[in-house]
Write a protein that holds these residues in place. Structure first.
Motif, PDB file in Angstrom:
ATOM      1  N   PHE A  19      -5.658   6.264  -5.461  1.00 38.28           N
ATOM      2  CA  PHE A  19      -5.482   5.382  -4.306  1.00 38.28           C
ATOM      3  C   PHE A  19      -4.583   4.193  -4.640  1.00 38.28           C
ATOM      4  O   PHE A  19      -3.746   3.785  -3.837  1.00 38.28           O
ATOM      5  CB  PHE A  19      -6.841   4.861  -3.818  1.00 38.28           C
ATOM      6  N   LEU A  20      -4.741   3.617  -5.839  1.00 35.93           N
ATOM      7  CA  LEU A  20      -3.997   2.426  -6.219  1.00 35.93           C
ATOM      8  C   LEU A  20      -2.519   2.706  -6.485  1.00 35.93           C
ATOM      9  O   LEU A  20      -1.740   1.768  -6.641  1.00 35.93           O
ATOM     10  CB  LEU A  20      -4.627   1.790  -7.460  1.00 35.93           C
ATOM     11  N   THR A  21      -2.143   3.977  -6.542  1.00 43.81           N
ATOM     12  CA  THR A  21      -0.746   4.337  -6.760  1.00 43.81           C
ATOM     13  C   THR A  21       0.005   4.330  -5.433  1.00 43.81           C
ATOM     14  O   THR A  21      -0.345   5.097  -4.540  1.00 43.81           O
ATOM     15  CB  THR A  21      -0.649   5.734  -7.387  1.00 43.81           C
ATOM     16  N   PRO A  22       1.016   3.478  -5.275  1.00 39.52           N
ATOM     17  CA  PRO A  22       1.768   3.451  -4.011  1.00 39.52           C
ATOM     18  C   PRO A  22       2.358   4.816  -3.690  1.00 39.52           C
ATOM     19  O   PRO A  22       2.823   5.532  -4.572  1.00 39.52           O
ATOM     20  CB  PRO A  22       2.873   2.423  -4.292  1.00 39.52           C
ATOM     21  N   GLY A  23       2.311   5.182  -2.441  1.00 38.00           N
ATOM     22  CA  GLY A  23       2.825   6.480  -2.024  1.00 38.00           C
ATOM     23  C   GLY A  23       2.904   6.572  -0.513  1.00 38.00           C
ATOM     24  O   GLY A  23       2.854   5.552   0.188  1.00 38.00           O
ATOM     25  N   PRO A  24       3.015   7.791   0.036  1.00 38.37           N
ATOM     26  CA  PRO A  24       3.152   7.963   1.488  1.00 38.37           C
ATOM     27  C   PRO A  24       1.999   7.377   2.291  1.00 38.37           C
ATOM     28  O   PRO A  24       2.216   6.864   3.388  1.00 38.37           O
ATOM     29  CB  PRO A  24       3.209   9.496   1.641  1.00 38.37           C
ATOM     30  N   VAL A  25       0.768   7.470   1.769  1.00 34.05           N
ATOM     31  CA  VAL A  25      -0.377   6.947   2.510  1.00 34.05           C
ATOM     32  C   VAL A  25      -0.282   5.431   2.644  1.00 34.05           C
ATOM     33  O   VAL A  25      -0.541   4.870   3.711  1.00 34.05           O
ATOM     34  CB  VAL A  25      -1.705   7.356   1.841  1.00 34.05           C
ATOM     35  N   TRP A  26       0.070   4.758   1.551  1.00 33.51           N
ATOM     36  CA  TRP A  26       0.245   3.301   1.601  1.00 33.51           C
ATOM     37  C   TRP A  26       1.272   2.929   2.655  1.00 33.51           C
ATOM     38  O   TRP A  26       1.051   2.037   3.481  1.00 33.51           O
ATOM     39  CB  TRP A  26       0.694   2.781   0.236  1.00 33.51           C
TER      40      TRP A  26
END
Length: 206
Positions: A19-26
């Motif tokens: 979750f803490l990894t920035p990606g498309p969901v963020w």
């Protein structure tokens, strides 16, 4: 139930790192929260959580079928998953200065539009696909999971991302300023990419 609390805690920790990894969901969550506030963002978070609960089912039953055919499949899949996670981490580090953008298609009003957008984002998210299909067997003995084990895994897969995404939506004002700062994005990507590489090494060596 064959799983103990330490195994479930390790899995929950990996979900938190994911979750803490920035990606498309963020990017999708911030885009909706900026355009319509928390009321617009929480349906997307719920859609993402439902998708996160579906991925373990696909991994568990798909991998179980392969195990019946190939005895050594789990070993090779664990190393493949660790390699994939390390590559994702290195890719994040390589593009550490990249700031997540917005997609207008994700900002349509209405809870149904938000929910479906979240579901589509997570089902098409390569980071989630690699995590669940490649790394889940590294946490659990897929061939010996009971019904209660599967329920526990799915509940964690639902609850951890949902909690994090709801907090992010609630703090969208701060998140927006944070994501607009190139230096802050650079440091966060370095840390999150490094954490993914460390998790990959841990899975490969245990």
């Amino acid at each position: 139930m064959t799983l103990d609390l330490s195994e479930l805690a390790l899995y929950a920790g990996a979900l938190a790192v994911l979750f803490l990894t920035p990606g498309p969901v963020w990017a999708a969550l911030v885009a909706r929260a900026v355009s319509g506030g928390y009321a617009s963002a929480w349906p997307l978070a719920l859609g993402v959580a439902v998708g996160d609960a579906l991925w373990p089912l696909a991994a568990i039953f798909g991998v179980s079928a392969l195990i019946a055919l190939y005895a050594d499949f789990l070993i090779w899949l664990r190393y493949a998953g660790a390699l994939m996670l390390a590559l994702i981490g290195l890719q994040i580090i390589r593009h550490a200065r990249m700031i997540p953008g917005k997609d207008r298609a994700l900002t349509r009003p209405g809870w149904r539009a938000g929910f479906l957008a979240g579901l589509m984002v997570i089902l098409g998210n390569p980071k989630a696909i690699l995590f669940y299909m490649g790394l889940l067997p590294g946490f659990f003995d897929m061939g010996n999971l009971t019904l209660l084990d599967i329920v526990a895994i799915c509940v964690l897969s639902f609850a951890v991302p949902l909690s994090g995404n709801l907090v992010l939506a609630g703090l969208v004002g701060r998140a927006q300023r944070f994501l607009s700062s190139p230096n802050a994005v650079f440091r966060t990507n370095l840390v999150s990419g490094g954490l993914l590489v460390l998790v990959a090494l841990g899975i490969a060596l245990t």
